[in-house]
Design an enzyme around this catalytic site. Sequence first.
Site, short mmCIF file in Angstrom:
data_model
loop_
_atom_site.label_atom_id
_atom_site.label_comp_id
_atom_site.label_asym_id
_atom_site.label_seq_id
_atom_site.Cartn_x
_atom_site.Cartn_y
_atom_site.Cartn_z
N GLU A 116 3.88 -4.07 54.20
CA GLU A 116 2.82 -3.06 54.15
C GLU A 116 3.31 -1.76 53.54
OE1 GLU A 116 -0.54 -3.31 54.97
OE2 GLU A 116 0.17 -5.38 54.73
N ASP A 169 3.25 -4.01 16.78
CA ASP A 169 2.50 -4.41 17.97
C ASP A 169 1.30 -3.52 18.20
OD1 ASP A 169 4.22 -6.31 18.76
OD2 ASP A 169 5.19 -5.13 20.32
#
Length: 245
Positions: A116, A169
Amino acid sequence: MIRFDILSIFPEMFESPFSSSLIKKALDRHIIDVRLHDIRGYAVDKHRMTDDYPYGGGGGMVMKVEPVARALDDIVSEESDCRVILMTPQGEPFSQKIAEDLARCNHIVIICGHYEGIDERISENLVDREISIGDYVLTGGELPAMILVDAISRLVPNVLGNNESALFDTFATGLLEYPQYTRPQEYRTWTVPEVLLSGDHKKINQWRRKKSLERTLMKRPDLLEKAPLSEEDMRLLEEIRKETE
Ligand code: ADE
């Protein structure tokens, strides 16, 4: 050569993604080095606990500080240009820019968060940078770590072949890439744009640039605001706006 050290409580998760494709080739050719470390191996108690209950109560478990600190003591050396990164949904959003930045280091240590929460003293004292791969929560930092290794590795010289250069890219140019086609010239009734068959390279380059601009305008107008555009680009954008009116 770039070295990655990955700290995880599930190091076996990395076996498959690193045993195929370009990452495997880069590992085999010693252009990149990936070392996996089981945080559990650095736990101090006899049950090898890497998590514990939160001070102040509340649900969930918290990743303990000592095993991570001990692992880093072992891995991080003073000499290398080393960055320690924590994968967490609370980090800065990962981007091509961050990948380019990190590809210039020679040693990257990645901590895969779990449970958590993570004892805040890890982020406060042991970490250079916290990175998130997006605004969603995964079960742990392992998949995000793989994404980091992949995106950084392909920027390391010689990981990609000449024909796969990262220079053009999407994102490196600030624009989305133009559409690509390969054989057959016609499939069902779907044809390849005529200009690509013309052999006229000036025309082809202009068409590709225009398509890049058009795609970026349609799909990611936010990128256009930051992209470096020439006068010719502005003219093409004007053309596109007129055509789509
Ligand atoms: N751990 C869990 N979710 C994550 C995310 N989105 N990015 C980085 N680490 C994470």
